[in-house]
Design a protein around this motif. Structure first.
Motif, PDB file in Angstrom:
ATOM      1  N   TYR A 183      -2.135  35.552 -49.457  1.00 26.01           N
ATOM      2  CA  TYR A 183      -1.774  36.056 -48.117  1.00 26.01           C
ATOM      3  C   TYR A 183      -3.002  36.652 -47.436  1.00 26.01           C
ATOM      4  N   PHE A 184      -3.755  37.471 -48.163  1.00 25.30           N
ATOM      5  CA  PHE A 184      -4.989  38.045 -47.618  1.00 25.30           C
ATOM      6  C   PHE A 184      -6.088  36.984 -47.522  1.00 25.30           C
ATOM      7  N   ARG A 185      -6.108  36.077 -48.508  1.00 25.00           N
ATOM      8  CA  ARG A 185      -7.161  35.053 -48.541  1.00 25.00           C
ATOM      9  C   ARG A 185      -7.192  34.232 -47.251  1.00 25.00           C
ATOM     10  N   TYR A 186      -5.987  33.912 -46.739  1.00 16.30           N
ATOM     11  CA  TYR A 186      -5.930  33.067 -45.546  1.00 16.30           C
ATOM     12  C   TYR A 186      -6.041  33.859 -44.245  1.00 16.30           C
ATOM     13  N   ARG A 187      -6.055  35.198 -44.317  1.00 21.63           N
ATOM     14  CA  ARG A 187      -6.266  36.026 -43.127  1.00 21.63           C
ATOM     15  C   ARG A 187      -7.685  36.566 -43.063  1.00 21.63           C
ATOM     16  N   ALA A 313     -14.555  45.808 -47.955  1.00 15.65           N
ATOM     17  CA  ALA A 313     -14.888  46.580 -46.751  1.00 15.65           C
ATOM     18  C   ALA A 313     -14.738  45.705 -45.504  1.00 15.65           C
ATOM     19  N   ALA A 314     -15.194  44.445 -45.600  1.00 15.49           N
ATOM     20  CA  ALA A 314     -15.100  43.539 -44.440  1.00 15.49           C
ATOM     21  C   ALA A 314     -13.636  43.301 -44.072  1.00 15.49           C
ATOM     22  N   ASP A 315     -12.790  43.119 -45.098  1.00 16.96           N
ATOM     23  CA  ASP A 315     -11.375  42.856 -44.815  1.00 16.96           C
ATOM     24  C   ASP A 315     -10.669  44.106 -44.305  1.00 16.96           C
ATOM     25  N   GLN A 316     -11.060  45.275 -44.801  1.00 19.71           N
ATOM     26  CA  GLN A 316     -10.455  46.511 -44.277  1.00 19.71           C
ATOM     27  C   GLN A 316     -10.798  46.668 -42.806  1.00 19.71           C
ATOM     28  N   LYS A 317     -12.018  46.255 -42.457  1.00 18.05           N
ATOM     29  CA  LYS A 317     -12.461  46.368 -41.074  1.00 18.05           C
ATOM     30  C   LYS A 317     -11.649  45.444 -40.151  1.00 18.05           C
ATOM     31  N   ALA A 318     -11.167  44.338 -40.725  1.00 19.45           N
ATOM     32  CA  ALA A 318     -10.383  43.383 -39.927  1.00 19.45           C
ATOM     33  C   ALA A 318      -9.042  43.971 -39.501  1.00 19.45           C
ATOM     34  N   GLY A 319      -8.597  45.022 -40.199  1.00 22.15           N
ATOM     35  CA  GLY A 319      -7.420  45.777 -39.772  1.00 22.15           C
ATOM     36  C   GLY A 319      -6.117  44.995 -39.827  1.00 22.15           C
ATOM     37  N   GLY A 320      -5.328  45.089 -38.740  1.00 26.79           N
ATOM     38  CA  GLY A 320      -3.976  44.525 -38.718  1.00 26.79           C
ATOM     39  C   GLY A 320      -3.937  43.027 -38.929  1.00 26.79           C
ATOM     40  N   GLN A 321      -5.036  42.328 -38.635  1.00 27.52           N
ATOM     41  CA  GLN A 321      -5.089  40.876 -38.845  1.00 27.52           C
ATOM     42  C   GLN A 321      -4.779  40.490 -40.289  1.00 27.52           C
ATOM     43  N   MET A 322      -5.085  41.389 -41.227  1.00 27.54           N
ATOM     44  CA  MET A 322      -4.867  41.089 -42.642  1.00 27.54           C
ATOM     45  C   MET A 322      -3.379  41.134 -43.018  1.00 27.54           C
ATOM     46  N   PHE A 323      -2.553  41.696 -42.151  1.00 29.49           N
ATOM     47  CA  PHE A 323      -1.142  41.918 -42.495  1.00 29.49           C
ATOM     48  C   PHE A 323      -0.148  41.213 -41.565  1.00 29.49           C
ATOM     49  N   GLN A 324      -0.537  41.022 -40.326  1.00 28.18           N
ATOM     50  CA  GLN A 324       0.374  40.524 -39.285  1.00 28.18           C
ATOM     51  C   GLN A 324       1.148  39.290 -39.761  1.00 28.18           C
ATOM     52  N   THR A 325       2.486  39.360 -39.712  1.00 31.77           N
ATOM     53  CA  THR A 325       3.271  38.327 -40.412  1.00 31.77           C
ATOM     54  C   THR A 325       3.320  36.979 -39.686  1.00 31.77           C
ATOM     55  N   ASN A 326       3.071  36.950 -38.376  1.00 31.89           N
ATOM     56  CA  ASN A 326       3.102  35.642 -37.701  1.00 31.89           C
ATOM     57  C   ASN A 326       1.712  35.017 -37.599  1.00 31.89           C
ATOM     58  N   ILE A 328       0.017  32.947 -39.270  1.00 31.02           N
ATOM     59  CA  ILE A 328       0.183  32.049 -40.425  1.00 31.02           C
ATOM     60  C   ILE A 328      -0.836  30.912 -40.429  1.00 31.02           C
ATOM     61  N   GLN A 329      -1.579  30.747 -39.367  1.00 28.60           N
ATOM     62  CA  GLN A 329      -2.583  29.685 -39.382  1.00 28.60           C
ATOM     63  C   GLN A 329      -3.891  30.260 -39.929  1.00 28.60           C
ATOM     64  N   PRO A 330      -4.586  29.485 -40.760  1.00 31.86           N
ATOM     65  CA  PRO A 330      -5.745  30.046 -41.464  1.00 31.86           C
ATOM     66  C   PRO A 330      -6.781  30.634 -40.514  1.00 31.86           C
ATOM     67  N   GLU A 331      -7.213  31.825 -40.817  1.00 33.36           N
ATOM     68  CA  GLU A 331      -8.290  32.448 -40.048  1.00 33.36           C
ATOM     69  C   GLU A 331      -9.598  31.724 -40.393  1.00 33.36           C
ATOM     70  N   PRO A 332     -10.438  31.416 -39.395  1.00 30.41           N
ATOM     71  CA  PRO A 332     -11.748  30.842 -39.737  1.00 30.41           C
ATOM     72  C   PRO A 332     -12.494  31.749 -40.718  1.00 30.41           C
ATOM     73  N   CYS A 333     -13.140  31.118 -41.696  1.00 32.82           N
ATOM     74  CA  CYS A 333     -13.823  31.909 -42.733  1.00 32.82           C
ATOM     75  C   CYS A 333     -15.173  31.264 -43.053  1.00 32.82           C
ATOM     76  N   GLN A 334     -15.950  31.959 -43.853  1.00 31.08           N
ATOM     77  CA  GLN A 334     -17.206  31.383 -44.331  1.00 31.08           C
ATOM     78  C   GLN A 334     -16.903  30.066 -45.047  1.00 31.08           C
ATOM     79  N   ILE A 346      -9.046  25.023 -45.715  1.00 33.38           N
ATOM     80  CA  ILE A 346      -8.344  25.320 -46.955  1.00 33.38           C
ATOM     81  C   ILE A 346      -9.345  25.991 -47.896  1.00 33.38           C
ATOM     82  N   ARG A 347      -8.888  27.003 -48.621  1.00 30.26           N
ATOM     83  CA  ARG A 347      -9.755  27.669 -49.598  1.00 30.26           C
ATOM     84  C   ARG A 347      -8.900  28.215 -50.713  1.00 30.26           C
ATOM     85  N   PRO A 348      -9.395  28.159 -51.980  1.00 34.89           N
ATOM     86  CA  PRO A 348     -10.633  27.547 -52.403  1.00 34.89           C
ATOM     87  C   PRO A 348     -10.526  26.023 -52.446  1.00 34.89           C
TER      88      PRO A 348
END
Ligand SMILES: [Fe+2]
Ligand SMILES: [Fe+2]
Length: 396
Positions: A183-187, A313-326, A328-334, A346-348
């Motif tokens: 859930y966090f991985r895709y946010r 720390a980076a994910d904590q900084k992202a704030g509500g984005q890490m939890f928001q239930t709708n 559902i589409q993958p957040e762009p990532c490294q 898709i990751r990994p």
């Protein structure tokens, strides 16, 4: 031999270290030793089955590596088909003959609180997995390779709850420990293939995803249905990573076509369940607590609940984005390199976190095989080992 130890990335994401994980490590080491020994005596790549039985070359036969990839995929689909059939008997719209399914009315009602169409989606997902299993096995046979048959391991007791058929099962849905780190991985904007780690969204340990009896309070039924919804997404995100990993090892274009075509449907399933399970953590269903187990589903759209001290720390900084239930589409990532722009992927898609052995390890940690015959696990690990060893040939 590519992997001498269990992939480290996968174990970091399992909800809790357990004796069963130690047992997997021990079994994995046995597989490694056996392969080393057989190589030493000149039986290249041999495993439990004699080489001729594992892969019989035909005129239009598969390479050894491609056969191993498809045999492992067929094994995973056999497992998926078994667990989805259990969900379908209790919560699906139609039975295995496409007739209206009486199911378990209380379970169905609780699933429908996640989405009114849940029973139809469950039936459709079940059909898809059966088709994946049967197609892969038929294709293997058509190429002179050995198909996968786990019927002898359908030995686990079904639930006593109304709606379940009486036959033995390959998988156990009664004591699941569900990994929810995806859930966090895709946010996150971080990528596990580049070393990122993610904590659990919720700790689901030893919980049923199907009713164990027919008389239970409504909050307990809802908690069970919520666990099921989360488990659906967990299973399908695993397939979403596994198939790209397998595809990267394929040699024949036709095998590549099979792997990316089935893999695309696993991603479709994941996206659907990601959406539906979010409703367990949103109003009006959330917050909800199971009065008997204490398992609590928070409202993750409430800013008061949008924190987790184990996030980076980076994910904590992202704030509500890490939890928001709708979301559902993958957040762009490294992707590939932190020097390149973020990319929605898709990751990994590397074997260490999403490959054959990581998948088996994750399924074991999930509790899917509690009570299974050790010979089944041995066979599954041998198949994973063969698929791990496969690699794309003539790659320039
Ligand atoms: Fe599948
Ligand atoms: Fe699937």
């Amino acid at each position: 031999m590519k992997h001498e130890k269990l992939p480290s990335g996968a174990s970091a994401e399992t909800p809790a270290a357990s004796p069963v994980v130690d047992e997997v490590e021990a079994n994995w080491q046995r597989v490694v030793r056996r392969r080393s020994f057989l190589r030493g005596v000149g039986v290249a790549g041999a495993v439990a089955l004699p080489a001729g039985k594992l892969f019989a070359q035909s005129n239009n036969g598969l390479s050894r590596g491609d056969a191993a990839l498809l045999r492992f995929a067929a094994a995973i689909e056999f497992i998926e088909a078994d667990l989805w059939q259990q969900y379908n008997e209790l919560g699906g719209q139609v039975d295995h003959n496409d007739n209206p399914n009486p199911g378990n009315p209380d379970y169905i009602a609780a699933l429908q609180n996640l989405d009114g169409d849940m029973p139809q989606y469950i039936s459709d997902n079940t059909d898809d997995e059966i088709s994946h299993r049967d197609f892969l096995n038929a294709y293997l046979k058509s190429k002179g390779a050995q198909p996968i048959d786990f019927h002898q391991f359908e030995i686990l007791q079904p639930t006593k709850a109304a709606g379940a058929l009486g036959n033995g099962r390959l998988t156990n849905l009664q004591k699941l420990t569900v990994d929810t780190s995806w859930y966090f991985r895709y946010r996150s904007t971080q990528n596990p293939d580049l070393g990122a780690k993610f904590p659990q969204l919720i700790n689901i340990a030893n919980q049923p995803a199907i009713p164990l009896q027919s008389t239970t309070g409504s909050s307990t039924f809802q908690a069970i249905a919520n666990v099921a919804g989360i488990h659906f997404a967990y299973i399908e995100q695993g397939g979403s990573s596994l198939y790209p990993v397998l595809a990267l090892k394929a040699t024949s274009l036709e095998v590549l076509r099979i792997l990316i075509s089935i893999g695309g449907v696993e991603i479709d399933h994941f996206s659907l369940w990601h959406d539906k399970m979010g409703n367990a953590f949103a109003q009006p269903l959330a917050p909800l607590s199971d009065p008997t187990t204490g398992l609590t589903f928070l409202d993750f759209n409430n800013p008061a609940n949008q924190h987790n001290a184990q996030l980076s720390a980076a994910d904590q900084k992202a704030g509500g984005q890490m939890f928001q239930t709708n979301l559902i589409q993958p957040e762009p990532c490294q992707f590939l390199s932190p020097d390149l722009p973020a990319c929605s992927v898709i990751r990994p898609t590397l074997s260490a976190g999403g490959g054959p052995m990581a998948t088996v390890q994750s399924f074991i940690a999930d509790g899917l095989f509690i009570g299974q015959d050790p010979h089944f696990l041995q066979q599954l690990m041998e198949l994973a080992s063969e698929a791990e060893a496969a690699h794309r040939e003539n790659d320039n």
